[in-house]
Design a protein around this motif. Structure first.
Motif, PDB file in Angstrom:
ATOM      1  N   TYR A  83       0.949  -1.140   0.065  1.00  0.00           N
ATOM      2  CA  TYR A  83      -0.158   0.023   0.031  1.00  0.00           C
ATOM      3  C   TYR A  83       0.803   1.038  -0.110  1.00  0.00           C
ATOM      4  O   TYR A  83       1.673   1.550   0.970  1.00  0.00           O
ATOM      5  CB  TYR A  83      -0.766   0.036   1.334  1.00  0.00           C
ATOM      6  N   ILE A  84       0.734   2.173  -0.982  1.00  0.00           N
ATOM      7  CA  ILE A  84       1.557   3.322  -1.230  1.00  0.00           C
ATOM      8  C   ILE A  84       0.835   4.462  -0.721  1.00  0.00           C
ATOM      9  O   ILE A  84      -0.179   4.846  -1.154  1.00  0.00           O
ATOM     10  CB  ILE A  84       2.031   3.521  -2.504  1.00  0.00           C
ATOM     11  N   ILE A  85       1.303   4.989   0.422  1.00  0.00           N
ATOM     12  CA  ILE A  85       0.393   6.033   1.131  1.00  0.00           C
ATOM     13  C   ILE A  85       0.938   7.412   0.910  1.00  0.00           C
ATOM     14  O   ILE A  85       2.504   7.577   1.072  1.00  0.00           O
ATOM     15  CB  ILE A  85       0.266   5.628   2.666  1.00  0.00           C
ATOM     16  N   ARG A  86       0.060   8.482   1.059  1.00  0.00           N
ATOM     17  CA  ARG A  86       0.539   9.832   0.784  1.00  0.00           C
ATOM     18  C   ARG A  86      -0.634  10.513   1.579  1.00  0.00           C
ATOM     19  O   ARG A  86      -1.696  10.279   1.365  1.00  0.00           O
ATOM     20  CB  ARG A  86       0.455  10.461  -0.670  1.00  0.00           C
ATOM     21  N   VAL A  87      -0.008  11.314   2.575  1.00  0.00           N
ATOM     22  CA  VAL A  87      -1.057  11.932   3.664  1.00  0.00           C
ATOM     23  C   VAL A  87      -0.953  13.391   3.477  1.00  0.00           C
ATOM     24  O   VAL A  87       0.442  14.005   3.071  1.00  0.00           O
ATOM     25  CB  VAL A  87      -0.709  11.565   5.160  1.00  0.00           C
ATOM     26  N   THR A  88      -1.967  14.007   3.217  1.00  0.00           N
ATOM     27  CA  THR A  88      -2.055  15.559   3.268  1.00  0.00           C
ATOM     28  C   THR A  88      -2.844  16.300   3.984  1.00  0.00           C
ATOM     29  O   THR A  88      -3.805  15.409   4.440  1.00  0.00           O
ATOM     30  CB  THR A  88      -2.302  16.107   1.503  1.00  0.00           C
ATOM     31  N   ASP A  89      -2.610  17.576   4.416  1.00  0.00           N
ATOM     32  CA  ASP A  89      -3.633  18.067   5.417  1.00  0.00           C
ATOM     33  C   ASP A  89      -4.522  18.802   4.296  1.00  0.00           C
ATOM     34  O   ASP A  89      -4.721  18.632   3.208  1.00  0.00           O
ATOM     35  CB  ASP A  89      -2.737  19.206   6.174  1.00  0.00           C
ATOM     36  N   LEU A  90      -5.429  19.689   4.980  1.00  0.00           N
ATOM     37  CA  LEU A  90      -6.528  20.266   4.530  1.00  0.00           C
ATOM     38  C   LEU A  90      -6.217  21.167   3.330  1.00  0.00           C
ATOM     39  O   LEU A  90      -6.771  21.447   2.266  1.00  0.00           O
ATOM     40  CB  LEU A  90      -7.410  20.740   5.421  1.00  0.00           C
ATOM     41  N   ASP A  91      -5.049  21.779   3.397  1.00  0.00           N
ATOM     42  CA  ASP A  91      -4.690  22.864   2.395  1.00  0.00           C
ATOM     43  C   ASP A  91      -3.629  21.955   1.360  1.00  0.00           C
ATOM     44  O   ASP A  91      -3.163  22.722   0.416  1.00  0.00           O
ATOM     45  CB  ASP A  91      -3.378  23.707   3.058  1.00  0.00           C
ATOM     46  N   GLY A  92      -3.653  20.888   1.394  1.00  0.00           N
ATOM     47  CA  GLY A  92      -3.161  19.953   0.357  1.00  0.00           C
ATOM     48  C   GLY A  92      -1.505  19.949   0.559  1.00  0.00           C
ATOM     49  O   GLY A  92      -1.030  19.497  -0.380  1.00  0.00           O
ATOM     50  N   CYS A  93      -0.963  20.023   1.845  1.00  0.00           N
ATOM     51  CA  CYS A  93       0.383  20.199   1.791  1.00  0.00           C
ATOM     52  C   CYS A  93       0.663  18.922   2.288  1.00  0.00           C
ATOM     53  O   CYS A  93      -0.053  17.989   3.067  1.00  0.00           O
ATOM     54  CB  CYS A  93       0.915  21.209   3.349  1.00  0.00           C
ATOM     55  N   ILE A  94       1.908  18.058   1.684  1.00  0.00           N
ATOM     56  CA  ILE A  94       2.134  16.732   1.933  1.00  0.00           C
ATOM     57  C   ILE A  94       2.882  16.586   3.338  1.00  0.00           C
ATOM     58  O   ILE A  94       3.637  17.365   3.683  1.00  0.00           O
ATOM     59  CB  ILE A  94       3.255  16.182   0.774  1.00  0.00           C
ATOM     60  N   ILE A  95       2.122  15.834   4.379  1.00  0.00           N
ATOM     61  CA  ILE A  95       2.693  15.380   5.552  1.00  0.00           C
ATOM     62  C   ILE A  95       3.634  14.408   5.354  1.00  0.00           C
ATOM     63  O   ILE A  95       4.902  14.299   5.915  1.00  0.00           O
ATOM     64  CB  ILE A  95       1.419  15.017   6.521  1.00  0.00           C
ATOM     65  N   TYR A 145      -6.312  14.361   4.105  1.00  0.00           N
ATOM     66  CA  TYR A 145      -6.476  12.934   3.137  1.00  0.00           C
ATOM     67  C   TYR A 145      -5.415  12.194   3.304  1.00  0.00           C
ATOM     68  O   TYR A 145      -4.192  12.429   2.998  1.00  0.00           O
ATOM     69  CB  TYR A 145      -6.995  13.497   1.945  1.00  0.00           C
ATOM     70  N   ALA A 146      -5.817  10.913   2.975  1.00  0.00           N
ATOM     71  CA  ALA A 146      -4.909   9.820   2.751  1.00  0.00           C
ATOM     72  C   ALA A 146      -5.072   8.994   1.205  1.00  0.00           C
ATOM     73  O   ALA A 146      -6.031   8.665   1.103  1.00  0.00           O
ATOM     74  CB  ALA A 146      -5.044   8.721   3.722  1.00  0.00           C
ATOM     75  N   ASP A 147      -4.169   9.377   0.712  1.00  0.00           N
ATOM     76  CA  ASP A 147      -4.182   8.811  -0.783  1.00  0.00           C
ATOM     77  C   ASP A 147      -3.551   7.615  -1.025  1.00  0.00           C
ATOM     78  O   ASP A 147      -2.207   7.436  -0.534  1.00  0.00           O
ATOM     79  CB  ASP A 147      -3.742   9.622  -2.072  1.00  0.00           C
ATOM     80  N   ILE A 148      -4.311   6.345  -1.022  1.00  0.00           N
ATOM     81  CA  ILE A 148      -3.582   4.901  -0.729  1.00  0.00           C
ATOM     82  C   ILE A 148      -3.783   4.279  -2.219  1.00  0.00           C
ATOM     83  O   ILE A 148      -4.883   4.070  -2.636  1.00  0.00           O
ATOM     84  CB  ILE A 148      -4.298   4.135   0.281  1.00  0.00           C
ATOM     85  N   GLN A 149      -2.646   3.756  -2.656  1.00  0.00           N
ATOM     86  CA  GLN A 149      -2.673   2.845  -4.006  1.00  0.00           C
ATOM     87  C   GLN A 149      -2.198   1.684  -3.904  1.00  0.00           C
ATOM     88  O   GLN A 149      -1.461   1.306  -3.057  1.00  0.00           O
ATOM     89  CB  GLN A 149      -1.522   3.595  -5.047  1.00  0.00           C
ATOM     90  N   TYR A 150      -2.886   0.661  -4.383  1.00  0.00           N
ATOM     91  CA  TYR A 150      -2.507  -0.881  -4.254  1.00  0.00           C
ATOM     92  C   TYR A 150      -2.923  -1.379  -5.513  1.00  0.00           C
ATOM     93  O   TYR A 150      -3.790  -1.103  -6.370  1.00  0.00           O
ATOM     94  CB  TYR A 150      -3.080  -1.276  -2.972  1.00  0.00           C
ATOM     95  N   TYR A 151      -2.223  -2.495  -5.773  1.00  0.00           N
ATOM     96  CA  TYR A 151      -2.658  -3.720  -6.724  1.00  0.00           C
ATOM     97  C   TYR A 151      -3.761  -4.478  -6.327  1.00  0.00           C
ATOM     98  O   TYR A 151      -3.391  -5.247  -5.397  1.00  0.00           O
ATOM     99  CB  TYR A 151      -1.550  -4.297  -7.345  1.00  0.00           C
TER     100      TYR A 151
END
Ligand code: ADP
Length: 466
Positions: A83-95, A145-151
């Motif tokens: 699972y490839i995770i990307r966490v961003t805050d409400l302003d879209g800044c990458i955490i 928001y958490a953007d999670i990618q997986y096969y």
């Protein structure tokens, strides 16, 4: 190339079962796989949601901020799971972003997963799923928001695949067992159908070879086969009867002709050798015998014509009363000679039939009545009709016919013992002709008789010949 019925039935049966088993197995495999993939994808999506909720729980503290160290550790752990995770805050800044952190590792992990799926389930079409999930604080407020990618479909649980494989194996085994059973049962069933057919074929061959005594019992398992068996048996019986009749007829003809021929030849021999004078009386005796032979031959010809199934009928409207009177009148002299009286009774009516044939029927019956009735006794002809049928009766007060012989008198050359003692000059063909003619006219003939009291012959004919 000709093959046995049993082989063909078995082959047909096997092919049908093979196709059915293949169709069921393939469709079952397809639907199970589809359901299984849906199940795995739903599991993965639930797992992604649980990852997001774990990340959400990392938000808080006095500063209401993200625990970045934990998210990093957690993200790396999730990455190894695929699972490839990307966490961003409400302003879209990458955490935190796995790809940003270690692009090469991400690529390597995903490559591994792809390869593993391809090796274990090459038929599976893999898709990259991208879930965009909201992250919430303890009060349920969205904090990022958490953007999670997986096969998908991909499962790290090996039991999932073991279950699918077991299911496929069971399906294959069931298919193979049912196929085998179907072949065995089909072969047995084909034998059950083919065996009686072979027996009937053998019986038909026997019949064509002249053996009519068949030991061919009913099969008892199929109506059609039983009907076929009964038909063959019936055919054999009627062929046997016909054969016997033919043989008896030949001997009967020989027997009937032998006496007059022997008489003529002995007379002629004696006269030729000069033992006897060729007086006119003796020559007349020879002539009478020759006429007897001619009579028998003539009757045989008439019988042959009457038994012709397609013999043409000359239909016309016949006045039954007139016909009976005219036939009785033609015997008037003979009746007189025998001091017999012949009454003709009934109300005249018209009947659509072949006048010539009906006349011959009546002539035969009246001639018999006259022959087998002692001098001085009565004979009567009566006629009547209903809407459908006409009925003509010839009744005499003659010698009668024993009960057990009443059916036989309609056979060719049959003469009752009672009549043999009278020199009637008959050969026993007249009633066979009469019966054949009546049947040609679409009717029936019956006899009622009592020994030494008399006989009644009843002819029933349809009012209209169809
Ligand atoms: P036939 O030429 O010998 O009379 P038929 O076929 O007409 O031959 O009759 C067959 C036999 O049926 C006769 O030989 C006789 O034994 C019996 N029969 C026929 N009609 C009568 C009758 N009216 N009364 C008694 N016996 C009869």
């Amino acid at each position: 190339m000709k093959r046995s019925l049993r082989f063909q039935l078995s082959l047909g049966n096997t092919l049908i079962v093979l196709l059915t088993v293949c169709a069921i197995s393939l469709s079952a495999r397809f639907f199970i796989k589809q359901q299984f993939d849906r199940y795995i994808i739903s599991q993965q999506s639930a797992h992604a949601a649980s990852l997001a909720s774990t990340i959400s729980a990392q938000y808080g503290g006095i500063h209401m901020s993200w625990n970045e160290d934990y998210i990093h550790g957690f993200g790396m752990y999730a990455l190894h799971e695929g699972y490839i995770i990307r966490v961003t805050d409400l302003d879209g800044c990458i955490i935190w972003d796995a790809e940003h952190h270690d692009m090469e590792l991400c690529h390597g992990v995903m490559q591994d997963i792809m390869e593993r799926i391809h090796t274990s389930r090459p038929e599976t079409s893999v898709q990259l799923i991208h879930d965009h999930l909201p992250l919430t604080d303890a009060d349920g407020e969205i904090i990022g928001y958490a953007d999670i990618q997986y096969y998908a479909p991909n499962s790290s649980h090996t039991e999932d695949f073991a279950f699918l494989n077991a299911l496929n194996r069971i399906l294959l085994l069931t298919g193979a067992v049912s196929l085998l059973m179907a072949i065995l049962i089909g072969f047995w069933m084909a034998g059950r159908i083919a065996r009686p057919i072979a027996a009937v074929t053998g019986a038909a061959r026997d019949v064509s070879g002249g053996n009519y005594d068949l030991a061919l019992p009913d099969h008892g398992q199929s109506t059609e086969l039983d009907t076929l068996t009964r038909s063959i048996r019936h055919m054999a019986e009627s062929l046997k009867t016909q054969e016997e009749r033919k043989r008896r007829m030949t001997t009967d003809i020989a027997h009937e002709l032998r006496t007059p021929i022997a008489n003529i030849s002995s007379y002629l021999e004696a006269m030729a050798e000069g033992v006897w004078e060729p007086t006119s009386e003796r020559l007349q005796e020879c002539h009478r015998e020759a006429q007897r032979i001619a009579g028998i031959v003539g009757q045989l010809e008439t019988l042959h014509r009457s038994e012709e199934p397609q013999a043409p009928l000359e239909l016309s409207s016949v006045s039954v009363g007139d016909l009976c009177h005219s036939v009785a009148a033609s015997f008037a002299r003979a009746f007189e000679e025998h001091h017999q009286t012949c009454r003709v009774e009934g109300e005249d009516f018209a009947l659509e039939t072949d006048a010539g044939k009906l006349r011959q029927v009546l002539m035969n019956l009246l001639s018999n009545a006259m022959k087998y009735t002692p001098d001085g006794k009565d004979i009567s002809v009566s006629f009547a009709h209903t809407e459908k049928n006409a009925r003509i009766r010839v009744e005499d007060q003659g010698i009668g016919i024993p009960k057990e012989e009443q059916d036989l008198i309609f056979e060719r050359f049959y003469r009752t013992d009672l009549s043999r003692s009278r020199d009637s000059g008959g050969a026993g063909i007249g009633l066979a002709i009469t019966k054949a003619l009546v049947e040609q006219l679409g009717g029936e003939i019956h006899v009622e008789s009592e020994e030494h009291r008399g006989s009644t012959f009843t002819v029933t004919l349809p009012m209209k010949k169809s």
